[in-house]
Design a protein around this motif. Sequence first.
Motif, PDB file in Angstrom:
ATOM      1  N   ARG A 280       1.031  -1.004   0.461  1.00 42.52           N
ATOM      2  CA  ARG A 280       0.002  -0.302   0.199  1.00 42.52           C
ATOM      3  C   ARG A 280       0.730   1.222   0.013  1.00 42.52           C
ATOM      4  O   ARG A 280       0.725   2.188  -0.126  1.00 42.52           O
ATOM      5  CB  ARG A 280      -1.027   0.155   1.247  1.00 42.52           C
ATOM      6  N   GLN A 281       1.803   0.779   1.431  1.00 42.30           N
ATOM      7  CA  GLN A 281       2.708   2.587   0.640  1.00 42.30           C
ATOM      8  C   GLN A 281       3.702   2.537  -0.495  1.00 42.30           C
ATOM      9  O   GLN A 281       4.093   3.683  -0.753  1.00 42.30           O
ATOM     10  CB  GLN A 281       3.648   2.948   1.963  1.00 42.30           C
ATOM     11  N   ALA A 282       3.753   1.605  -1.216  1.00 40.94           N
ATOM     12  CA  ALA A 282       4.778   1.450  -2.070  1.00 40.94           C
ATOM     13  C   ALA A 282       3.945   2.370  -3.332  1.00 40.94           C
ATOM     14  O   ALA A 282       4.111   3.351  -3.809  1.00 40.94           O
ATOM     15  CB  ALA A 282       5.112   0.265  -2.844  1.00 40.94           C
ATOM     16  N   VAL A 283       2.481   2.175  -3.522  1.00 44.52           N
ATOM     17  CA  VAL A 283       2.045   2.829  -4.536  1.00 44.52           C
ATOM     18  C   VAL A 283       1.368   4.050  -3.895  1.00 44.52           C
ATOM     19  O   VAL A 283       1.882   5.118  -4.743  1.00 44.52           O
ATOM     20  CB  VAL A 283       0.388   1.892  -4.332  1.00 44.52           C
ATOM     21  N   GLN A 284       0.862   3.910  -2.434  1.00 44.18           N
ATOM     22  CA  GLN A 284       0.881   5.968  -2.402  1.00 44.18           C
ATOM     23  C   GLN A 284       1.846   6.496  -2.665  1.00 44.18           C
ATOM     24  O   GLN A 284       1.664   7.591  -3.320  1.00 44.18           O
ATOM     25  CB  GLN A 284       0.481   5.327  -0.135  1.00 44.18           C
ATOM     26  N   PHE A 285       3.310   6.352  -2.316  1.00 45.00           N
ATOM     27  CA  PHE A 285       4.405   7.031  -2.543  1.00 45.00           C
ATOM     28  C   PHE A 285       4.551   6.821  -3.855  1.00 45.00           C
ATOM     29  O   PHE A 285       5.075   7.955  -4.223  1.00 45.00           O
ATOM     30  CB  PHE A 285       5.932   6.441  -1.966  1.00 45.00           C
ATOM     31  N   HIS A 286       4.269   5.840  -4.908  1.00 44.22           N
ATOM     32  CA  HIS A 286       4.410   6.598  -5.837  1.00 44.22           C
ATOM     33  C   HIS A 286       3.460   7.478  -6.422  1.00 44.22           C
ATOM     34  O   HIS A 286       3.743   8.232  -7.704  1.00 44.22           O
ATOM     35  CB  HIS A 286       4.289   4.854  -6.964  1.00 44.22           C
ATOM     36  N   LEU A 287       2.336   6.989  -6.299  1.00 48.00           N
ATOM     37  CA  LEU A 287       1.181   8.366  -6.640  1.00 48.00           C
ATOM     38  C   LEU A 287       1.756   9.375  -6.088  1.00 48.00           C
ATOM     39  O   LEU A 287       2.012  10.709  -7.255  1.00 48.00           O
ATOM     40  CB  LEU A 287      -0.031   7.356  -6.263  1.00 48.00           C
ATOM     41  N   LYS A 288       1.635   9.323  -5.027  1.00 50.14           N
ATOM     42  CA  LYS A 288       2.406  10.963  -4.581  1.00 50.14           C
ATOM     43  C   LYS A 288       3.379  11.946  -5.110  1.00 50.14           C
ATOM     44  O   LYS A 288       3.719  12.891  -5.904  1.00 50.14           O
ATOM     45  CB  LYS A 288       2.597  11.202  -3.770  1.00 50.14           C
ATOM     46  N   ASN A 289       4.401  11.055  -6.077  1.00 50.73           N
ATOM     47  CA  ASN A 289       5.915  11.260  -6.745  1.00 50.73           C
ATOM     48  C   ASN A 289       5.325  11.471  -8.181  1.00 50.73           C
ATOM     49  O   ASN A 289       5.622  12.045  -8.571  1.00 50.73           O
ATOM     50  CB  ASN A 289       7.040  10.157  -6.457  1.00 50.73           C
ATOM     51  N   ALA A 290       4.226  10.639  -8.707  1.00 54.97           N
ATOM     52  CA  ALA A 290       4.332  11.197 -10.006  1.00 54.97           C
ATOM     53  C   ALA A 290       2.987  11.769 -10.165  1.00 54.97           C
ATOM     54  O   ALA A 290       3.629  12.837 -10.928  1.00 54.97           O
ATOM     55  CB  ALA A 290       2.883   9.412 -10.654  1.00 54.97           C
ATOM     56  N   GLU A 291       2.431  12.455  -9.216  1.00 56.45           N
ATOM     57  CA  GLU A 291       1.218  13.741  -9.299  1.00 56.45           C
ATOM     58  C   GLU A 291       2.397  15.113  -8.539  1.00 56.45           C
ATOM     59  O   GLU A 291       2.552  15.768  -9.479  1.00 56.45           O
ATOM     60  CB  GLU A 291       0.589  14.082  -7.861  1.00 56.45           C
ATOM     61  N   ALA A 292       3.465  14.836  -7.705  1.00 52.03           N
ATOM     62  CA  ALA A 292       4.774  16.056  -7.978  1.00 52.03           C
ATOM     63  C   ALA A 292       5.910  16.967  -8.880  1.00 52.03           C
ATOM     64  O   ALA A 292       5.880  17.681  -9.137  1.00 52.03           O
ATOM     65  CB  ALA A 292       5.129  16.065  -6.383  1.00 52.03           C
ATOM     66  N   TRP A 293       5.840  14.925  -9.467  1.00 55.73           N
ATOM     67  CA  TRP A 293       7.144  15.814 -10.195  1.00 55.73           C
ATOM     68  C   TRP A 293       7.006  14.957 -11.494  1.00 55.73           C
ATOM     69  O   TRP A 293       7.888  15.112 -12.760  1.00 55.73           O
ATOM     70  CB  TRP A 293       8.691  15.889 -10.141  1.00 55.73           C
ATOM     71  N   ALA A 294       7.347  13.431 -11.408  1.00 56.56           N
ATOM     72  CA  ALA A 294       7.278  12.472 -12.412  1.00 56.56           C
ATOM     73  C   ALA A 294       6.522  11.799 -13.556  1.00 56.56           C
ATOM     74  O   ALA A 294       7.329  12.078 -14.630  1.00 56.56           O
ATOM     75  CB  ALA A 294       7.367  10.982 -11.279  1.00 56.56           C
TER      76      ALA A 294
END
Length: 321
Positions: A280-294
């Motif tokens: 869950r946390q891997a997905v959470q931080f991936h989505l957060k980074n995707a939106e922020a910059w990736a």
Amino acid sequence: MRVAFVGKGGSGKTTLSALFTRYTAHRGGPVVAIDADINQHLGMALGMGEDALPRPMGAHLTEIKEYLRGDNPRITSAAAMVKTTPPGRGSRLLHLEESDDAIHGRFAVTTPDGARLMVTGPFDEDDLGVACYHSKVGAVELYLNHLVDGAGEYVVVDMTAGADSFASGLFTRFDMTFLVAEPTRQGIGVYRQYRDYAADYDVPVAVVGNKVHGPEDVEFLREHVGDDLLVCLRHSAAIRAMEQGRPFGLADLEPGNTEALGVLLKHLDAQEKDWSRSGRQAVQFHLKNAEAWANRATGEDLAAQIDPEFVFGPTRVSLPG
């Protein structure tokens, strides 16, 4: 099991990472130590010469990404794979008992105590003034995202100093975090900051008192960290000798400090491996980074890299190494 050593710069977290790695390796089972600190000293603390250090992971991110993405159809290229990209069906997964895959085989060397050492690597000339160290530490996050480890297997990571570890989702990739604290106000300050950040993500943290001279130091730590204080290591002539590069073996360590390392290992082994939370946390931080910059950096919607049918843990399906 995965453990991070964190703390204020100069607290002794690299020394404790090395001692715990040596202690655990001598008890058998695979142990991988990773130097993820901008100051790359873990190899030295493990008795390695500069000419014996492994290839730096941070300098070969494209090679690492190409291997890990395997035939995962959701990852269009290595360039579209970022530090938070989670594995999916078709990804290559890693196992600690395997030493000849393209990651362990190319980026790990065996230490005198039998552990394997991996390093993110220092800044090079091209990085100066233009790069952030988290780009190199991203190699460790990718490694841990694709690792299937279990009981009796250990990854020991020497993290960056202070609360800088929270600049990425890497801090959630561990079964246990040991915060090394000297009995000083500065050491306590870093503890409070780390404790407050970690609490929001259910990250287990225990305090390891270090460079303790007597009961007053223990009482100071107990007063300020309470039950989070797990164990203390006394000021040690043997450890100082190791830090100065003189010959050192675990047999040289004072009995009380050896027992303290045993407490750390027992506490780590007692942690429950929570693959569901990790996923869950891997997905959470991936989505957060995707939106922020990736998304902007890659020109793709990286939410599409998440495989909803992929199950984190030993039941995961991947390509063979």
